[in-house]
Design an enzyme around this catalytic site. Sequence first.
Site, PDB file in Angstrom:
ATOM      1  N   ASP A  13      64.921  34.679  43.887  1.00  0.00           N
ATOM      2  CA  ASP A  13      65.288  35.095  43.108  1.00  0.00           C
ATOM      3  C   ASP A  13      65.415  36.800  43.639  1.00  0.00           C
ATOM      4  O   ASP A  13      64.624  37.375  43.345  1.00  0.00           O
ATOM      5  CB  ASP A  13      64.879  35.069  41.456  1.00  0.00           C
ATOM      6  CG  ASP A  13      65.053  33.551  41.485  1.00  0.00           C
ATOM      7  OD1 ASP A  13      66.387  32.880  41.524  1.00  0.00           O
ATOM      8  OD2 ASP A  13      64.280  33.393  39.900  1.00  0.00           O
ATOM      9  N   ASP A 253      63.248  24.726  32.432  1.00  0.00           N
ATOM     10  CA  ASP A 253      62.302  24.648  33.224  1.00  0.00           C
ATOM     11  C   ASP A 253      60.217  25.055  32.759  1.00  0.00           C
ATOM     12  O   ASP A 253      59.608  23.753  32.996  1.00  0.00           O
ATOM     13  CB  ASP A 253      61.893  25.505  34.582  1.00  0.00           C
ATOM     14  CG  ASP A 253      62.980  26.044  35.020  1.00  0.00           C
ATOM     15  OD1 ASP A 253      63.940  25.097  34.804  1.00  0.00           O
ATOM     16  OD2 ASP A 253      63.515  26.968  35.840  1.00  0.00           O
TER      17      ASP A 253
HETATM   18  P1  ATP Z   1      66.693  28.941  30.692  1.00  0.00           P
HETATM   19  O1  ATP Z   1      68.945  28.285  31.405  1.00  0.00           O
HETATM   20  O2  ATP Z   1      67.274  30.179  30.876  1.00  0.00           O
HETATM   21  O3  ATP Z   1      65.764  28.082  31.410  1.00  0.00           O
HETATM   22  P2  ATP Z   1      67.334  26.021  28.422  1.00  0.00           P
HETATM   23  O4  ATP Z   1      69.152  26.748  28.602  1.00  0.00           O
HETATM   24  O5  ATP Z   1      67.629  24.910  30.133  1.00  0.00           O
HETATM   25  O6  ATP Z   1      66.728  27.428  29.196  1.00  0.00           O
HETATM   26  P3  ATP Z   1      66.510  26.456  26.261  1.00  0.00           P
HETATM   27  O7  ATP Z   1      66.608  25.212  25.430  1.00  0.00           O
HETATM   28  O8  ATP Z   1      67.486  27.542  26.206  1.00  0.00           O
HETATM   29  O9  ATP Z   1      66.725  25.564  27.511  1.00  0.00           O
HETATM   30  O10 ATP Z   1      65.008  26.715  26.022  1.00  0.00           O
HETATM   31  C1  ATP Z   1      64.086  25.931  26.320  1.00  0.00           C
HETATM   32  C2  ATP Z   1      62.893  25.632  25.373  1.00  0.00           C
HETATM   33  O11 ATP Z   1      62.422  26.940  25.279  1.00  0.00           O
HETATM   34  C3  ATP Z   1      63.123  25.555  23.545  1.00  0.00           C
HETATM   35  O12 ATP Z   1      63.520  23.849  23.195  1.00  0.00           O
HETATM   36  C4  ATP Z   1      61.963  25.973  23.199  1.00  0.00           C
HETATM   37  O13 ATP Z   1      61.331  25.036  22.866  1.00  0.00           O
HETATM   38  C5  ATP Z   1      62.087  27.267  24.236  1.00  0.00           C
HETATM   39  N1  ATP Z   1      62.374  28.471  23.947  1.00  0.00           N
HETATM   40  C6  ATP Z   1      63.787  29.006  24.262  1.00  0.00           C
HETATM   41  N2  ATP Z   1      64.274  30.388  23.882  1.00  0.00           N
HETATM   42  C7  ATP Z   1      63.078  30.947  22.787  1.00  0.00           C
HETATM   43  C8  ATP Z   1      63.153  32.027  21.675  1.00  0.00           C
HETATM   44  N3  ATP Z   1      63.413  32.502  21.753  1.00  0.00           N
HETATM   45  N4  ATP Z   1      61.621  31.300  21.232  1.00  0.00           N
HETATM   46  C9  ATP Z   1      60.831  30.371  21.461  1.00  0.00           C
HETATM   47  N5  ATP Z   1      61.699  29.430  22.006  1.00  0.00           N
HETATM   48  C10 ATP Z   1      62.199  29.416  22.995  1.00  0.00           C
END
Ligand code: ATP
Length: 306
Positions: A13, A253
């Site tokens: 990255d 991830d």
């Molecule tokens: P990214 O693409 O940014 O890697 P994503 O969209 O694949 O993430 P998300 O659903 O946003 O995944 O988040 C994955 C997990 O991370 C959620 O299920 C939650 O447990 C944790 N998480 C995400 N954002 C937060 C937050 N603001 N505070 C606490 N836990 C969070």
Amino acid sequence: MSKVVVLGVFVADTAYRAARAPRMGETIMGENFALGPGGKGSNQAVAAARAGVETHFISRLGRDTFADMALQTWKQAGVTAAITKHDDSYTGAAYIFVEAQTGDNAIIVCPGVAGQISPGDIEARSDLIGSASVFVTQLEQPLDAAYRALEIARSSGVQTILNPAPAAKLPNGMLGLCDYVTPNETEAEALTGLAVTTLEEASLAAQKLIAMGAKAAVITLGEKGALYHAGGQSVHVPAFNAGPVKETTGAGDAFNGGFAAALARGLDPVSAVRYGCATASISVTRAGTAPAMPSSAEIDALLAKA
Ligand code: ATP
């Protein structure tokens, strides 16, 4: 013996922070630069290994400085590399433009030689895949390679997780090879054609993923946590508060790596989703992706406090 095997992509990255993106033909001065390890598969492998489970990562690398960075990252995290090195292409890289005022980003990913991972590469690793407790993959490498790996895992009785990211149309039968499919809200919408903003909508989308062939679905919902659905029942697992949120990139991830590690240790699926959420909730309090993954002691401490 618990063992997680991950198939996926490593990219370096490269993040450039500037007031605005340059116009075509223009050069501007930036405010900051950061270089770090990334790639969904690699990040997930690092998360699983940091969570304390034997983890192997199947991929391809070039012979260049970014390949050295990948190997160093996995060594530090305790990931065993199951890679081939190639002279005819390069290790992947991502250009990340970060707008200084808003923090919004725009990204170009070039997966390099890992974008050429083939079903033949996977067959050469069939013993490793077949020896896993849990196999995990995503969609950054070619779909036919992911498909073949899921087939081998399934025929060996290995638990399979597909993190369908980035969103893509799946070949017929692919979800039927998945014990768990783990999209975020956007990916769940892309796969099912259903809107996913509320818990009720997430439950409906999860049911559709099961009707499409997956045994169970886990939809991650950002700060709302995750929704697990199997056997006609939905369970909402809230996110944890592990401190002030610094950077949510890589949260998905962290979730997938922690979830896989917990399943490999024999936790039941809902406890494993809780473990994945705890892993991810710690990672969002730290900068970076791979360097933000917590240790098993940190995850256990958060779970004990909750
Ligand atoms: P990214 O693409 O940014 O890697 P994503 O969209 O694949 O993430 P998300 O659903 O946003 O995944 O988040 C994955 C997990 O991370 C959620 O299920 C939650 O447990 C944790 N998480 C995400 N954002 C937060 C937050 N603001 N505070 C606490 N836990 C969070």
